[in-house]
Scaffold this motif. Structure first.
Motif: not given
Ligand code: AMP
Length: 281
Positions: A202-204, A221-226, A231-235
């Motif tokens: 459901a995270f997606i 750009d800012s939305v994409k880095s968010y 996803f980095k925080a949810h490997p």
């Protein structure tokens, strides 16, 4: 309820409907049906004299042999679900041989660049396979209207392009994404997730919703880095792509203009590849 496994038999049956001018609604599927598929059928039943549903796991659109092999095949259960919805729906469940007559290969298509983005870039040959099977199915069924889910938004745009380029007199109707209670987009592939993964997936959709909120105020750009950070925080999730693209051309956007945009994502959870998308404005 009628189930045809040979295209010649289905064509013969449909002939008198076509001659009588009955409108034919068509819902192509690969089976393992869920409520998302059923919502397409419901719309077709409401808008047409008869409805045909195809159930066919099309080998030429799979670029990954393991995915093709593991794709669920549940014809009996599917037929029961369709019958529960409406006994008059006609099922077409052909064999690979009947559809491809010994030549299981795709035709090559130019969809004016729609085929080169996102799913096309990451699944070589996928949209040639989709174009090939959809054209074959349209020639067999000769529908008045055909129903496709926005779940596969790129596919929907490509099928619209296919009928335009091939001059097929078929109205292509896009239908909203059906979601599980958690927000996870319904998919036959969800069955391959463990209960825990399915809950976590459901995270997606949560990330997509937050991306939509941010898109109203922030740069692309800012939305994409968010999204990348989330996803980095949810490997446990391994994203294949996240794009913000023009809805009509599917070309990834860098600057916001006065156009309609949609966010698209493909992400692996374990070895299951999930896709989703959301309208941004
Ligand atoms: P498939 O069996 O996955 O090839 O899907 C058959 C049709 O159902 C396609 O047009 C899909 O876009 C549509 N579909 C699949 N999942 C959903 C969903 N969750 N919501 C709406 N349509 C869907």
């Amino acid at each position: 309820m009628l189930i045809f496994s040979k295209k010649a038999d289905l064509k013969a049956h449909l002939q008198h409907h076509i001659q009588a001018g009955t409108t034919i609604g068509f819902v192509p599927t690969m089976g393992a049906l869920h409520s998302g598929h059923l919502s397409l059928m419901q719309q077709s039943v409401a808008q047409n004299g008869i409805t045909v549903v195809s159930i066919f796991v099309n080998p030429t659109q799979f670029n990954n042999p393991e995915d093709l092999e593991k794709y669920p095949r549940t014809l009996e259960a599917d037929a029961e679900k369709i019958q529960g919805l409406n006994r008059d729906i006609i099922i077409f469940a052909p064999t690979v041989d009947d559809m491809y007559e010994g030549h299981t290969i795709s035709q090559h298509y130019n969809f004016d660049g729609l085929e080169n983005q996102m799913e096309g870039a990451h699944r070589p040959g996928h949209f040639d396979g989709v174009g090939t099977v959809v054209k074959k199915l349209f020639e067999i069924v000769q529908p008045t209207r055909a129903y496709f889910g926005e779940k596969d938004f790129q596919q929907l745009q490509i099928v619209k392009k296919l009928v335009e380029k091939e001059n097929m007199p078929i109205q292509i109707i896009g239908c909203p994404i059906s979601r599980e209670e958690s927000g996870l987009a319904m998919s036959s592939r969800n069955e391959r997730l463990s209960a825990e993964e399915r809950h976590g997936a459901a995270f997606i959709y949560q990330v997509l919703q937050e991306a939509r909120t941010r898109f109203a105020q922030e740069s692309i750009d800012s939305v994409k880095s968010y999204v990348a950070q989330e996803f980095k925080a949810h490997p446990e999730f391994v994203p294949e792509y996240f794009e913000i693209a023009d809805e009509d051309t599917l070309i990834p956007a860098t600057l916001k203009e006065n156009r309609k945009y949609r966010a698209f994502i493909a992400v692996f959870l374990g070895n299951v590849r999930l896709i989703d998308n959301i309208s941004l404005n």
